[in-house]
Design a protein around this motif. Structure first.
Motif, PDB file in Angstrom:
ATOM      1  N   GLU A 116      -1.816  -2.562   1.031  1.00  0.00           N
ATOM      2  CA  GLU A 116      -2.005  -1.459   1.792  1.00  0.00           C
ATOM      3  C   GLU A 116      -3.225  -1.429   2.540  1.00  0.00           C
ATOM      4  O   GLU A 116      -4.210  -2.311   2.141  1.00  0.00           O
ATOM      5  CB  GLU A 116      -1.958   0.022   0.837  1.00  0.00           C
ATOM      6  N   SER A 117      -3.521  -0.511   3.636  1.00  0.00           N
ATOM      7  CA  SER A 117      -4.828  -0.445   4.210  1.00  0.00           C
ATOM      8  C   SER A 117      -4.855   0.845   5.021  1.00  0.00           C
ATOM      9  O   SER A 117      -3.812   1.463   5.092  1.00  0.00           O
ATOM     10  CB  SER A 117      -4.819  -1.749   5.279  1.00  0.00           C
ATOM     11  N   GLY A 118      -5.859   1.012   5.465  1.00  0.00           N
ATOM     12  CA  GLY A 118      -6.149   2.146   6.253  1.00  0.00           C
ATOM     13  C   GLY A 118      -6.907   3.555   5.500  1.00  0.00           C
ATOM     14  O   GLY A 118      -6.946   4.513   6.052  1.00  0.00           O
ATOM     15  N   GLY A 119      -7.074   3.512   4.313  1.00  0.00           N
ATOM     16  CA  GLY A 119      -7.685   4.584   3.711  1.00  0.00           C
ATOM     17  C   GLY A 119      -9.240   4.549   3.975  1.00  0.00           C
ATOM     18  O   GLY A 119      -9.956   3.747   4.870  1.00  0.00           O
ATOM     19  N   SER A 152      -7.097  13.386  10.038  1.00  0.00           N
ATOM     20  CA  SER A 152      -5.827  12.761   9.898  1.00  0.00           C
ATOM     21  C   SER A 152      -6.153  11.215   9.581  1.00  0.00           C
ATOM     22  O   SER A 152      -7.306  10.515   9.876  1.00  0.00           O
ATOM     23  CB  SER A 152      -5.164  12.411  11.116  1.00  0.00           C
ATOM     24  N   LEU A 153      -5.290  10.324   8.966  1.00  0.00           N
ATOM     25  CA  LEU A 153      -5.554   9.036   8.604  1.00  0.00           C
ATOM     26  C   LEU A 153      -4.073   8.548   8.663  1.00  0.00           C
ATOM     27  O   LEU A 153      -3.109   9.314   8.424  1.00  0.00           O
ATOM     28  CB  LEU A 153      -6.010   8.745   7.187  1.00  0.00           C
ATOM     29  N   ARG A 154      -3.999   7.243   8.945  1.00  0.00           N
ATOM     30  CA  ARG A 154      -2.679   6.539   8.993  1.00  0.00           C
ATOM     31  C   ARG A 154      -2.930   5.328   8.045  1.00  0.00           C
ATOM     32  O   ARG A 154      -3.515   4.393   8.016  1.00  0.00           O
ATOM     33  CB  ARG A 154      -2.472   6.275  10.112  1.00  0.00           C
ATOM     34  N   LEU A 155      -2.094   5.153   6.960  1.00  0.00           N
ATOM     35  CA  LEU A 155      -2.047   4.161   5.976  1.00  0.00           C
ATOM     36  C   LEU A 155      -0.883   3.164   6.659  1.00  0.00           C
ATOM     37  O   LEU A 155       0.251   3.617   6.872  1.00  0.00           O
ATOM     38  CB  LEU A 155      -1.734   4.539   4.591  1.00  0.00           C
ATOM     39  N   SER A 156      -1.157   2.188   6.193  1.00  0.00           N
ATOM     40  CA  SER A 156      -0.187   0.943   6.451  1.00  0.00           C
ATOM     41  C   SER A 156      -0.130   0.015   5.234  1.00  0.00           C
ATOM     42  O   SER A 156      -0.773   0.052   4.517  1.00  0.00           O
ATOM     43  CB  SER A 156      -0.867   0.086   7.725  1.00  0.00           C
ATOM     44  N   CYS A 157       1.193  -0.431   5.139  1.00  0.00           N
ATOM     45  CA  CYS A 157       1.678  -1.175   3.989  1.00  0.00           C
ATOM     46  C   CYS A 157       2.436  -2.515   4.609  1.00  0.00           C
ATOM     47  O   CYS A 157       3.614  -2.299   5.186  1.00  0.00           O
ATOM     48  CB  CYS A 157       2.283  -0.558   2.963  1.00  0.00           C
ATOM     49  N   VAL A 158       1.988  -3.598   4.513  1.00  0.00           N
ATOM     50  CA  VAL A 158       2.522  -4.931   4.867  1.00  0.00           C
ATOM     51  C   VAL A 158       3.422  -5.552   3.632  1.00  0.00           C
ATOM     52  O   VAL A 158       2.418  -5.708   2.678  1.00  0.00           O
ATOM     53  CB  VAL A 158       1.550  -5.837   5.546  1.00  0.00           C
ATOM     54  N   TYR A 178      -3.838   6.030  -2.714  1.00  0.00           N
ATOM     55  CA  TYR A 178      -2.222   5.874  -2.111  1.00  0.00           C
ATOM     56  C   TYR A 178      -1.609   4.618  -2.266  1.00  0.00           C
ATOM     57  O   TYR A 178      -2.532   3.604  -2.253  1.00  0.00           O
ATOM     58  CB  TYR A 178      -2.473   6.458  -0.979  1.00  0.00           C
ATOM     59  N   TYR A 179      -0.523   4.727  -3.155  1.00  0.00           N
ATOM     60  CA  TYR A 179       0.073   3.340  -3.152  1.00  0.00           C
ATOM     61  C   TYR A 179       1.576   3.223  -2.519  1.00  0.00           C
ATOM     62  O   TYR A 179       2.192   4.120  -2.359  1.00  0.00           O
ATOM     63  CB  TYR A 179       0.410   2.965  -4.801  1.00  0.00           C
ATOM     64  N   CYS A 180       1.838   2.034  -1.940  1.00  0.00           N
ATOM     65  CA  CYS A 180       3.195   1.841  -1.593  1.00  0.00           C
ATOM     66  C   CYS A 180       3.980   1.255  -2.467  1.00  0.00           C
ATOM     67  O   CYS A 180       3.458   0.295  -3.228  1.00  0.00           O
ATOM     68  CB  CYS A 180       3.142   1.257   0.054  1.00  0.00           C
ATOM     69  N   ALA A 181       5.450   1.300  -2.264  1.00  0.00           N
ATOM     70  CA  ALA A 181       6.250   0.821  -3.353  1.00  0.00           C
ATOM     71  C   ALA A 181       7.500   0.270  -2.454  1.00  0.00           C
ATOM     72  O   ALA A 181       7.860   1.159  -1.679  1.00  0.00           O
ATOM     73  CB  ALA A 181       6.396   1.453  -4.693  1.00  0.00           C
ATOM     74  N   ALA A 182       8.262  -0.737  -3.227  1.00  0.00           N
ATOM     75  CA  ALA A 182       9.425  -1.270  -2.699  1.00  0.00           C
ATOM     76  C   ALA A 182      10.574  -1.202  -3.600  1.00  0.00           C
ATOM     77  O   ALA A 182      10.199  -1.462  -4.848  1.00  0.00           O
ATOM     78  CB  ALA A 182       9.333  -2.584  -1.932  1.00  0.00           C
ATOM     79  N   SER A 232       8.272  -3.078  -6.890  1.00  0.00           N
ATOM     80  CA  SER A 232       7.090  -3.920  -6.538  1.00  0.00           C
ATOM     81  C   SER A 232       6.140  -2.940  -6.142  1.00  0.00           C
ATOM     82  O   SER A 232       6.504  -1.913  -5.392  1.00  0.00           O
ATOM     83  CB  SER A 232       7.481  -4.569  -5.139  1.00  0.00           C
ATOM     84  N   TRP A 233       4.777  -2.883  -6.319  1.00  0.00           N
ATOM     85  CA  TRP A 233       3.736  -2.128  -6.086  1.00  0.00           C
ATOM     86  C   TRP A 233       2.541  -2.834  -5.288  1.00  0.00           C
ATOM     87  O   TRP A 233       2.225  -3.906  -5.706  1.00  0.00           O
ATOM     88  CB  TRP A 233       3.217  -1.336  -7.264  1.00  0.00           C
ATOM     89  N   GLY A 234       1.782  -2.016  -4.163  1.00  0.00           N
ATOM     90  CA  GLY A 234       0.476  -2.401  -3.645  1.00  0.00           C
ATOM     91  C   GLY A 234      -0.520  -2.248  -4.539  1.00  0.00           C
ATOM     92  O   GLY A 234      -0.342  -1.757  -5.931  1.00  0.00           O
ATOM     93  N   GLN A 235      -1.574  -2.674  -4.153  1.00  0.00           N
ATOM     94  CA  GLN A 235      -2.936  -2.472  -5.130  1.00  0.00           C
ATOM     95  C   GLN A 235      -3.736  -0.975  -4.936  1.00  0.00           C
ATOM     96  O   GLN A 235      -4.459  -0.644  -5.619  1.00  0.00           O
ATOM     97  CB  GLN A 235      -3.977  -3.561  -4.877  1.00  0.00           C
ATOM     98  N   GLY A 236      -3.081  -0.352  -3.916  1.00  0.00           N
ATOM     99  CA  GLY A 236      -3.592   1.038  -3.651  1.00  0.00           C
ATOM    100  C   GLY A 236      -4.803   0.986  -2.558  1.00  0.00           C
ATOM    101  O   GLY A 236      -5.640   0.019  -2.309  1.00  0.00           O
ATOM    102  N   THR A 237      -4.963   2.402  -1.910  1.00  0.00           N
ATOM    103  CA  THR A 237      -5.993   2.289  -1.148  1.00  0.00           C
ATOM    104  C   THR A 237      -6.423   3.660  -1.225  1.00  0.00           C
ATOM    105  O   THR A 237      -5.860   4.569  -1.238  1.00  0.00           O
ATOM    106  CB  THR A 237      -5.625   2.085   0.449  1.00  0.00           C
ATOM    107  N   GLN A 238      -7.707   4.024  -1.289  1.00  0.00           N
ATOM    108  CA  GLN A 238      -8.504   5.247  -1.675  1.00  0.00           C
ATOM    109  C   GLN A 238      -8.473   5.912  -0.213  1.00  0.00           C
ATOM    110  O   GLN A 238      -8.860   5.531   0.940  1.00  0.00           O
ATOM    111  CB  GLN A 238      -9.842   4.866  -2.096  1.00  0.00           C
TER     112      GLN A 238
END
Length: 123
Positions: free
Chosen positions: A6-9, A17-23, A94-98, A112-118
């Motif tokens: 994840e990124s964008g925190g 507003s913010l936009r988070l991305s998860c690759v 915030y975490y993204c998950a698959a 599957s989980w990302g490491q999170g972004t604050q």
């Protein structure tokens, strides 16, 4: 498994507003539904929203409905969380998950989980 980053925190004022991305990498991204979760200090991780593998279906928690939007670009192996009208209570990691479960909204539905972004919302 899918690897997620994840990124964008960051920090933003209330109403911003913010936009988070998860690759994603490692597996065929378009085979997976994607979810966003968050964990505030001292609280359990909670479901924010999810998007189907095709992007044709989304579902949101009541607390973010109408303010947050999830989208995905399968060509870029990326899922996004657009957050508008942010409130202090949106402050969390915030975490993204698959996951492969259809309509899943529980943590157990995502393998599957990302490491999170604050994300911090404060004046």
């Amino acid at each position: 498994q899918v690897q997620l980053v994840e990124s964008g925190g960051g920090s933003v004022q209330p109403g911003g507003s913010l936009r988070l991305s998860c690759v994603a990498s490692g597996r065929t991204f378009s085979n997976y539904a994607m979810g966003w979760f968050r964990q505030a200090p001292g609280k359990e991780r909670e479901f924010v929203g999810r998007i189907s593998w095709s992007g044709g279906s989304t579902y949101y928690a009541d607390s973010v409905k109408g303010r947050f939007t999830i989208s995905r670009d399968n060509a870029k192996n990326t899922v996004y969380l657009q957050m508008n009208t942010l409130k202090p209570e949106d402050t969390a990691v915030y975490y993204c998950a698959a996951g492969r479960a259809i309509g899943g909204r529980r943590e157990a539905d995502f393998g599957s989980w990302g490491q999170g972004t604050q994300v911090t919302v404060s004046s």
